[in-house]
Design an enzyme around this catalytic site. Structure first.
Site, mmCIF file in Angstrom:
data_model
loop_
_atom_site.group_PDB
_atom_site.id
_atom_site.type_symbol
_atom_site.label_atom_id
_atom_site.label_comp_id
_atom_site.label_asym_id
_atom_site.label_seq_id
_atom_site.Cartn_x
_atom_site.Cartn_y
_atom_site.Cartn_z
ATOM 1 N N GLU A 190 4.193 -9.422 1.093
ATOM 2 C CA GLU A 190 5.554 -9.304 1.620
ATOM 3 C C GLU A 190 5.916 -10.469 2.531
ATOM 4 O O GLU A 190 6.897 -10.410 3.270
ATOM 5 C CB GLU A 190 5.727 -7.964 2.351
ATOM 6 C CG GLU A 190 5.544 -6.782 1.411
ATOM 7 C CD GLU A 190 5.985 -5.450 2.011
ATOM 8 O OE1 GLU A 190 6.513 -5.443 3.141
ATOM 9 O OE2 GLU A 190 5.790 -4.429 1.348
ATOM 10 N N LYS A 192 13.235 4.981 0.284
ATOM 11 C CA LYS A 192 13.036 4.021 -0.802
ATOM 12 C C LYS A 192 13.628 4.583 -2.088
ATOM 13 O O LYS A 192 13.105 5.568 -2.622
ATOM 14 C CB LYS A 192 11.533 3.801 -1.023
ATOM 15 C CG LYS A 192 10.808 3.047 0.097
ATOM 16 C CD LYS A 192 9.300 3.145 -0.132
ATOM 17 C CE LYS A 192 8.505 2.134 0.671
ATOM 18 N NZ LYS A 192 7.050 2.395 0.589
HETATM 19 P P1 PGA Z 1 4.551 -0.499 -1.079
HETATM 20 O O1 PGA Z 1 4.471 -0.792 0.471
HETATM 21 O O2 PGA Z 1 5.873 -0.950 -1.584
HETATM 22 O O3 PGA Z 1 3.397 -1.289 -1.634
HETATM 23 O O4 PGA Z 1 4.363 0.983 -1.245
HETATM 24 C C1 PGA Z 1 5.558 -0.617 1.331
HETATM 25 C C2 PGA Z 1 5.279 0.443 2.373
HETATM 26 O O5 PGA Z 1 4.214 1.079 2.371
HETATM 27 O O6 PGA Z 1 6.147 0.690 3.217
HETATM 28 ZN ZN ZN Z 2 4.675 2.462 4.095
#
Ligand code: PGA
Ligand code: ZN
Length: 426
Positions: free
Chosen positions: A203, A335
């Site tokens: 990221e 999300k």
């Molecule tokens: P991931 O990580 O998109 O790999 O799940 C993001 C998070 O855990 O917030």
């Molecule tokens: Zn997370």
């Protein structure tokens, strides 16, 4: 009226295939969106459908594409794109499974987001305004920005997944980014001087060449100071432990330190960090199967710290409702691809907000140039936004989009700041 639904294969920030959906209306308006992908996924998420087999390490998305171009297109053509909730429900029903495993969560989320884009385009409005209705009462989100990456995003070099900062004392979103840029650069300098600069993780945060989780926390504090900012005063620390990645059934295996902790010891360790460092937010402090641990942690630290469920809630309204009842967190990571559609995502956010839980719209570790979540964070007035670090353009695309929204709002743009965290200022 929807004239055409077209799925195509594009590629994400890890060079893996993903689903893009383009929806064309009879008016000529077009909506386009791309599904992101997680690495530290929660078990209860909408399934990211992959082809399996040997090509592309099994990560092909031809099945999901076939669903978009076949069944989903047939379902949507001729319908009114503005009926988001109705069309999302129709997609959920068409899939017919608990976890979107037949058509694919990637197919459904890209389609659902493309519907939103198309409807906003038809109304000749940016998505944030289409969702918010007006600029009134809108706050610019407090950004949560990664400085060091770890966990599943850095080959488990350190246990903790995200070492992040928040700038709640900034007066605008734009200023928060400016402070972040100073801290990010200072962190790079510190790593370089220590001979530990080894590029960035998934990221965009610096690769965590540390020998303990505390060493990373110390480096973070020094980075804030080196940027001329006050740790805890102007810039606070936020962590995503992503504990489901190394914990299950009440046992937590800290690989970096070669230690096994039970739930109580894990809570003690995190409590120790809360006492020693200016931490204002902790995500997934315990594993997704450790509801009692979440409850205990929230009882002990919930008044002085934002406690976020990510893998624990998987953006699911029913799970959030349970946590509200049990007081097992006080904030929800939002999300869209965990939920599978815009409508289900909004439901999780609405339930959380109603109970006074804080909400953080979030990207995934696998991202693209798609900036839908920047608009959701503003249009839904979520007050917080998490999209990774301050490098790599799939991250910067989102931060930069919020800057454009802030500019469009002009004087009406107030910054969420400390109010987003709902904690006494440190
Ligand atoms: P991931 O990580 O998109 O790999 O799940 C993001 C998070 O855990 O917030
Ligand atoms: Zn997370």
């Amino acid at each position: 009226e929807i004239r055409k639904v077209q799925g195509r294969r594009v590629w994400d920030s890890r060079g893996r295939p993903t689903v893009e959906v383009e929806i064309e209306l009879a008016s000529g308006a077009i909506g386009r969106a791309i599904a992101p992908a997680g690495a530290s996924t929660g078990t209860g998420e909408a399934l990211d459908l992959r082809d399996g087999g040997s090509a592309l390490a099994g990560l092909g998305i031809n099945k999901a594409l076939a669903a978009v171009n076949g069944e989903i297109a047939r379902l949507l053509v001729g319908r009114d794109a503005r009926l988001q909730a109705e069309l999302d429900r129709a997609i959920i029903e068409l899939d017919g499974t608990q976890n979107r495993s037949r058509l694919g969560g990637n197919a459904s989320v890209a389609t659902s987001m493309a519907l939103l884009h198309a409807a906003a385009a038809a109304a000749d409005q940016p998505i944030w305004r289409y969702l918010a209705g007006s600029a009134k009462g809108i706050t610019m989100p407090l950004p949560e920005i990664q400085i060091f990456g770890g966990g599943a995003h850095a080959a488990r070099r350190v246990d903790v997944q995200d070492f992040m900062i928040m700038c709640p004392a900034a007066s605008t979103f734009s200023e928060a980014l400016e402070w972040t840029a100073e801290v990010y650069r200072a962190a790079g300098d510190i790593m370089k001087r220590a001979g530990k600069l080894q590029g960035v993780a998934d990221e965009g945060g610096y690769w965590p060449a540390f020998t303990s989780n505390e060493e990373a926390l110390d480096a973070l504090v020094r980075s804030i100071e080196a940027a001329g900012l006050r740790p805890g005063g102007e810039v606070a620390i936020s962590l995503d432990i992503a504990a489901s990645e190394f914990g299950r059934e009440g046992r937590y295996a800290l690989a970096l330190e070669g230690r096994q902790l039970d739930t109580a010891k894990m809570i003690d360790m995190l409590g120790g960090w809360l006492n020693a460092y200016p931490i204002v937010s902790i995500e997934d402090p315990l594993a997704e199967d450790d509801a009692d641990g979440f409850k205990e942690f929230t009882a002990r630290y919930g008044s002085r710290c934002q406690i976020i469920g990510d893998d624990f809630f998987v953006t699911n309204a029913a799970r959030v409702s349970e946590a509200i009842r049990d007081k097992s967190a006080n904030a929800v990571l939002i999300k869209p691809n965990q939920a599978g559609t815009i409508t289900e995502t909004f439901e999780a956010l609405a339930v959380a907000k109603q109970a006074g839980f804080r909400t953080i719209v979030s990207a995934r570790s696998g991202e693209t140039e798609d900036v839908t979540i920047a608009h959701l964070s503003v249009g839904w007035n979520a007050k917080q936004l998490k999209v990774g670090s301050f490098s790599r353009s799939e991250r910067m695309a989102k931060w930069n989009e919020v800057l454009r929204i802030e500019e469009a709002l002009g004087k009406e743009a107030s910054f969420a700041g400390w109010s987003a965290l709902d904690l006494a200022e440190k």
